[in-house]
Design a protein around this motif. Structure first.
Motif, PDB file in Angstrom:
ATOM      1  N   ILE A 153       0.859  -1.181   0.000  1.00  0.00           N
ATOM      2  CA  ILE A 153       0.000   0.000   0.000  1.00  0.00           C
ATOM      3  C   ILE A 153       0.893   1.228   0.000  1.00  0.00           C
ATOM      4  O   ILE A 153       1.687   1.428   0.918  1.00  0.00           O
ATOM      5  CB  ILE A 153      -0.915   0.018   1.241  1.00  0.00           C
ATOM      6  N   GLY A 154       0.785   2.036  -1.056  1.00  0.00           N
ATOM      7  CA  GLY A 154       1.597   3.240  -1.152  1.00  0.00           C
ATOM      8  C   GLY A 154       2.622   3.143  -2.261  1.00  0.00           C
ATOM      9  O   GLY A 154       3.180   2.066  -2.518  1.00  0.00           O
ATOM     10  N   THR A 155       2.892   4.277  -2.909  1.00  0.00           N
ATOM     11  CA  THR A 155       3.810   4.302  -4.052  1.00  0.00           C
ATOM     12  C   THR A 155       4.911   5.340  -3.894  1.00  0.00           C
ATOM     13  O   THR A 155       5.529   5.746  -4.864  1.00  0.00           O
ATOM     14  CB  THR A 155       3.027   4.599  -5.345  1.00  0.00           C
ATOM     15  N   MET A 177       0.759  -7.500  -5.452  1.00  0.00           N
ATOM     16  CA  MET A 177      -0.336  -6.542  -5.620  1.00  0.00           C
ATOM     17  C   MET A 177       0.097  -5.167  -5.114  1.00  0.00           C
ATOM     18  O   MET A 177       0.902  -5.062  -4.192  1.00  0.00           O
ATOM     19  CB  MET A 177      -1.575  -7.009  -4.871  1.00  0.00           C
ATOM     20  N   LEU A 178      -0.494  -4.134  -5.698  1.00  0.00           N
ATOM     21  CA  LEU A 178      -0.183  -2.758  -5.314  1.00  0.00           C
ATOM     22  C   LEU A 178      -1.461  -1.933  -5.285  1.00  0.00           C
ATOM     23  O   LEU A 178      -2.248  -1.957  -6.226  1.00  0.00           O
ATOM     24  CB  LEU A 178       0.800  -2.128  -6.310  1.00  0.00           C
ATOM     25  N   PHE A 179      -1.642  -1.196  -4.166  1.00  0.00           N
ATOM     26  CA  PHE A 179      -2.718  -0.222  -4.068  1.00  0.00           C
ATOM     27  C   PHE A 179      -2.084   1.154  -3.949  1.00  0.00           C
ATOM     28  O   PHE A 179      -1.310   1.416  -3.015  1.00  0.00           O
ATOM     29  CB  PHE A 179      -3.604  -0.490  -2.851  1.00  0.00           C
ATOM     30  N   GLY A 180      -2.399   2.026  -4.901  1.00  0.00           N
ATOM     31  CA  GLY A 180      -1.862   3.378  -4.872  1.00  0.00           C
ATOM     32  C   GLY A 180      -2.835   4.338  -5.511  1.00  0.00           C
ATOM     33  O   GLY A 180      -3.739   3.934  -6.257  1.00  0.00           O
ATOM     34  N   ALA A 222       2.246   3.868   2.842  1.00  0.00           N
ATOM     35  CA  ALA A 222       1.673   5.084   2.290  1.00  0.00           C
ATOM     36  C   ALA A 222       1.922   6.297   3.182  1.00  0.00           C
ATOM     37  O   ALA A 222       2.270   6.174   4.364  1.00  0.00           O
ATOM     38  CB  ALA A 222       0.174   4.894   2.075  1.00  0.00           C
ATOM     39  N   GLY A 223       1.706   7.479   2.611  1.00  0.00           N
ATOM     40  CA  GLY A 223       1.817   8.721   3.357  1.00  0.00           C
ATOM     41  C   GLY A 223       0.590   8.972   4.208  1.00  0.00           C
ATOM     42  O   GLY A 223      -0.417   8.251   4.126  1.00  0.00           O
TER      43      GLY A 223
END
Length: 341
Positions: A153-155, A177-180, A222-223
């Motif tokens: 989670i986060g890029t 997997m990526l969530f951004g 993530a931020g």
């Protein structure tokens, strides 16, 4: 067990006690170091700390009442390298978007054998490598043995190197997997992964709950402005959730079967956003240095849901900074500043 990687690592040498070698961002950017080398250096630092050879006091924190900035100071000693160092970190604009924030971090190394200063360097790249290496070691030690899927989670900086480091310690992961929410960041994550593992690609997910349910490892980088907040009941049996930045709801900590932290003291300082309604943090079951050294179990059963808190320890910055200092000095990089003349 101490850091055996030091035996083959040439020792940087300072010329005198009136000047200081300053290594800039650009000096360090071109230094070639493999992910495996970074992991080995960080692991060795943890093992030396567990063996009692290093010192890693609790970090100092300064934050104004309105929360617009935060500053840290971290002092430590690496017993394998006989190096004393201090790291400073300052971030301004926490109430603003990422593009309007300012962040500065520096590491100053001193040789505790000769008493001479070794180098002062920008710590950006060191932190960018050290933190995902620690997350990858946490995953190796605490993920279920048959783990095959990972969700990042986060890029940002940490998200971009998370998957390459995870594959370095867990090469059998077959679903990434990526969530951004930032298209440029998503593209950067994909590019970084392919630069280290050309045959691998990442699956971009938009349904965070469904992805978390399918993930053996959830790594939140993530931020603070992320909309992501994975809840405990989204996680599958045996899941490992690792918190570096943001992206996990407090329930993942408070309802975990087991909690592992790189440092319980630092978690109490920097993990306050994970407190419950009473302002309390869940107790830590094990700190990571003894887990990594095999003295304490990271995981006790395949079905345990484990929460791991990665706050980073300055001894890992010292070890990696020392490695970079040697490589930089060998190449004649940096500027000799007459600081004490």
């Amino acid at each position: 067990m101490t850091d055996t990687t030091v035996a083959n690592e040439p020792r940087p040498t300072a010329t005198d006690d009136t000047t200081l070698r300053v290594l800039s961002t650009s000096d360090l950017a071109g230094i070639d170091i493999s992910l495996a080398d970074v992991v080995a250096t960080v692991e060795g630092a943890y093992r030396t700390l567990h063996a009692g050879g290093s010192d890693n006091p609790r970090k100092l924190t300064v934050k104004p009442a309105d929360g617009h900035s935060v500053s840290y100071a971290m002092l430590g000693r690496d017993g394998s390298r006989d190096v004393v160092a201090i790291k400073t970190s300052y971030k301004h604009g926490l109430d603003k978007g990422r593009e309007d924030q300012h962040y500065y971090t520096a590491l100053t190394l001193y040789d505790d054998v000769t008493g001479l200063p070794l180098a002062m360097m920008d710590c950006g790249r060191i932190g960018a490598l050290r933190t995902p290496a620690v997350s990858a070691l946490l995953a190796r030690a605490c993920a279920r043995p048959d783990a095959r899927s990972a969700l990042v989670i986060g890029t940002g900086t940490q998200g971009r190197l998370a998957l390459p480091f995870l594959l370095t310690t867990l090469p059998d992961l077959d679903r990434l997997m990526l969530f951004g929410t930032h298209p440029d960041g998503i593209a950067a994550v994909r590019q970084e992964l392919r630069s280290h593992f050309p045959e691998r690609d990442v699956e971009i997910v938009t349904d965070l709950r469904a992805a978390a349910c399918d993930a053996d490892i959830v790594l939140a980088t993530a931020g603070s402005h992320t909309p992501a907040a994975v809840e405990a009941d989204w996680l599958t049996a045996g899941a490992l959730s690792i918190l570096v930045g943001h992206g996990l709801a407090p329930s993942t900590l408070h309802r975990a079967d087991r909690v592992v932290a790189t440092s319980e003291a630092q978690m109490k300082v920097t993990g306050t956003d994970m407190a419950d309604d009473n302002g309390e943090l869940r107790a830590v079951d094990a700190e990571f240095p003894p887990v990594l050294a095999g003295a304490v179990a990271g995981r006790r059963s395949a079905d345990e849901r484990i929460f791991a808190y990665n706050s980073g320890l300055v001894v890992t910055d010292i070890a990696l900074g020392h490695r970079f200092a040697q490589l930089a000095l060998d190449q004649g990089l940096g500027v000799q500043v007459p600081l004490w003349q």
